[in-house]
Design a protein around this motif. Structure first.
Motif, PDB file in Angstrom:
ATOM      1  N   TYR A 171       8.881   0.517   9.179  1.00 35.13           N
ATOM      2  CA  TYR A 171       9.166   0.072   7.818  1.00 35.13           C
ATOM      3  C   TYR A 171      10.383   0.807   7.280  1.00 35.13           C
ATOM      4  O   TYR A 171      10.633   1.958   7.625  1.00 35.13           O
ATOM      5  CB  TYR A 171       7.959   0.328   6.909  1.00 35.13           C
ATOM      6  CG  TYR A 171       6.767  -0.502   7.283  1.00 35.13           C
ATOM      7  CD1 TYR A 171       6.642  -1.811   6.843  1.00 35.13           C
ATOM      8  CD2 TYR A 171       5.757   0.015   8.087  1.00 35.13           C
ATOM      9  CE1 TYR A 171       5.553  -2.585   7.191  1.00 35.13           C
ATOM     10  CE2 TYR A 171       4.672  -0.753   8.443  1.00 35.13           C
ATOM     11  CZ  TYR A 171       4.569  -2.048   7.993  1.00 35.13           C
ATOM     12  OH  TYR A 171       3.491  -2.816   8.352  1.00 35.13           O
ATOM     13  N   LEU A 177      11.518   2.850   4.909  1.00 37.73           N
ATOM     14  CA  LEU A 177      10.947   3.733   3.887  1.00 37.73           C
ATOM     15  C   LEU A 177      11.991   4.276   2.914  1.00 37.73           C
ATOM     16  O   LEU A 177      11.643   4.772   1.852  1.00 37.73           O
ATOM     17  CB  LEU A 177      10.210   4.888   4.556  1.00 37.73           C
ATOM     18  CG  LEU A 177       9.043   4.486   5.468  1.00 37.73           C
ATOM     19  CD1 LEU A 177       8.424   5.714   6.113  1.00 37.73           C
ATOM     20  CD2 LEU A 177       7.995   3.719   4.693  1.00 37.73           C
ATOM     21  N   PRO A 230      12.688   1.127  -0.925  1.00 41.97           N
ATOM     22  CA  PRO A 230      11.582   0.299  -1.417  1.00 41.97           C
ATOM     23  C   PRO A 230      12.122  -0.940  -2.134  1.00 41.97           C
ATOM     24  O   PRO A 230      13.223  -0.926  -2.678  1.00 41.97           O
ATOM     25  CB  PRO A 230      10.826   1.211  -2.383  1.00 41.97           C
ATOM     26  CG  PRO A 230      11.686   2.393  -2.607  1.00 41.97           C
ATOM     27  CD  PRO A 230      12.741   2.420  -1.566  1.00 41.97           C
ATOM     28  N   LYS A 279       4.360  -2.907   3.638  1.00 47.11           N
ATOM     29  CA  LYS A 279       3.439  -1.795   3.405  1.00 47.11           C
ATOM     30  C   LYS A 279       3.501  -1.517   1.914  1.00 47.11           C
ATOM     31  O   LYS A 279       4.579  -1.313   1.353  1.00 47.11           O
ATOM     32  CB  LYS A 279       3.889  -0.570   4.190  1.00 47.11           C
ATOM     33  CG  LYS A 279       2.946   0.616   4.050  1.00 47.11           C
ATOM     34  CD  LYS A 279       3.534   1.906   4.571  1.00 47.11           C
ATOM     35  CE  LYS A 279       3.709   1.929   6.040  1.00 47.11           C
ATOM     36  NZ  LYS A 279       4.055   3.284   6.536  1.00 47.11           N
ATOM     37  N   LYS A 300       2.153   0.784  -1.353  1.00 47.22           N
ATOM     38  CA  LYS A 300       1.520   2.018  -1.831  1.00 47.22           C
ATOM     39  C   LYS A 300       1.023   1.785  -3.244  1.00 47.22           C
ATOM     40  O   LYS A 300       1.769   1.310  -4.105  1.00 47.22           O
ATOM     41  CB  LYS A 300       2.502   3.178  -1.817  1.00 47.22           C
ATOM     42  CG  LYS A 300       2.563   3.881  -0.514  1.00 47.22           C
ATOM     43  CD  LYS A 300       3.179   5.238  -0.667  1.00 47.22           C
ATOM     44  CE  LYS A 300       3.111   5.915   0.672  1.00 47.22           C
ATOM     45  NZ  LYS A 300       3.754   7.198   0.675  1.00 47.22           N
ATOM     46  N   THR A 308      -2.416   3.220   1.106  1.00 44.57           N
ATOM     47  CA  THR A 308      -1.404   2.397   1.766  1.00 44.57           C
ATOM     48  C   THR A 308      -2.084   1.178   2.374  1.00 44.57           C
ATOM     49  O   THR A 308      -3.020   1.305   3.155  1.00 44.57           O
ATOM     50  CB  THR A 308      -0.687   3.202   2.868  1.00 44.57           C
ATOM     51  OG1 THR A 308      -0.080   4.343   2.271  1.00 44.57           O
ATOM     52  CG2 THR A 308       0.374   2.367   3.543  1.00 44.57           C
ATOM     53  N   GLN A 325       5.066   1.434  -4.707  1.00 42.74           N
ATOM     54  CA  GLN A 325       6.200   1.088  -3.860  1.00 42.74           C
ATOM     55  C   GLN A 325       5.810  -0.001  -2.871  1.00 42.74           C
ATOM     56  O   GLN A 325       4.661  -0.093  -2.449  1.00 42.74           O
ATOM     57  CB  GLN A 325       6.683   2.302  -3.064  1.00 42.74           C
ATOM     58  CG  GLN A 325       7.303   3.383  -3.913  1.00 42.74           C
ATOM     59  CD  GLN A 325       7.654   4.606  -3.091  1.00 42.74           C
ATOM     60  OE1 GLN A 325       6.894   5.021  -2.230  1.00 42.74           O
ATOM     61  NE2 GLN A 325       8.812   5.189  -3.370  1.00 42.74           N
ATOM     62  N   PHE A 352       7.360  -1.528   0.839  1.00 42.00           N
ATOM     63  CA  PHE A 352       8.309  -1.349   1.928  1.00 42.00           C
ATOM     64  C   PHE A 352       8.211  -2.542   2.864  1.00 42.00           C
ATOM     65  O   PHE A 352       7.114  -2.956   3.230  1.00 42.00           O
ATOM     66  CB  PHE A 352       8.017  -0.071   2.717  1.00 42.00           C
ATOM     67  CG  PHE A 352       8.005   1.167   1.869  1.00 42.00           C
ATOM     68  CD1 PHE A 352       9.183   1.719   1.399  1.00 42.00           C
ATOM     69  CD2 PHE A 352       6.809   1.776   1.535  1.00 42.00           C
ATOM     70  CE1 PHE A 352       9.168   2.857   0.617  1.00 42.00           C
ATOM     71  CE2 PHE A 352       6.785   2.917   0.755  1.00 42.00           C
ATOM     72  CZ  PHE A 352       7.972   3.461   0.294  1.00 42.00           C
TER      73      PHE A 352
END
Length: 135
Positions: free
Chosen positions: A27, A29, A32, A46, A48, A54, A89, A91
């Protein structure tokens, strides 16, 4: 025969690892994105949450003014409504990095084994006196 058995075990473990890493996803990271951007890209994501949980989704969909995280379970796609206020976030998958990591995991050990095989197959490189301990 023991050497062949060890090599076969090593090769089997290597191929098992390669097969397991085929599902590996990298991802992005560092960058975002918003839910809208994730929806537009239609890549694995992904997410958060506020509770630092996650959650991974196959992609984000948008219907009737609501974002949904989509996963596949038992052959069916399941949509989970996403609350924008609970998300910290998002991703998205970095496809080029995922590809390069998979290629590196496969290629580097094969190249190393090939080099080792070439070195071991050349009798002139290995000094028999050195191996026997003679001075």
């Amino acid at each position: 025969m023991k050497i062949l058995s060890k090599w076969l075990r090593t090769a089997a473990l290597y191929f098992i690892t390669v097969i397991l890493l085929q599902g590996c996803v990298v991802y992005d990271l560092k960058n975002p994105v918003t839910l809208n951007q994730a929806f537009e890209q239609q890549k694995k994501v992904k997410v958060k949450t506020n509770t630092y949980e996650t959650i991974k989704y196959r992609y984000i969909s948008f219907e009737d003014g609501q974002f949904y995280g989509v996963n596949k379970k038992s052959g069916e796609f399941i949509r989970v409504p996403l609350d924008n206020t609970d998300i910290i976030q998002v991703f998205v998958q970095n496809k080029s990095a995922s590809t390069w990591v998979t290629v590196a995991v496969i290629a580097v050990p094969i190249i190393a084994l090939a080099i080792i095989a070439i070195v071991l197959s050349q009798d002139s490189i290995i000094d028999p006196d050195f191996l026997s301990g003679a001075n």
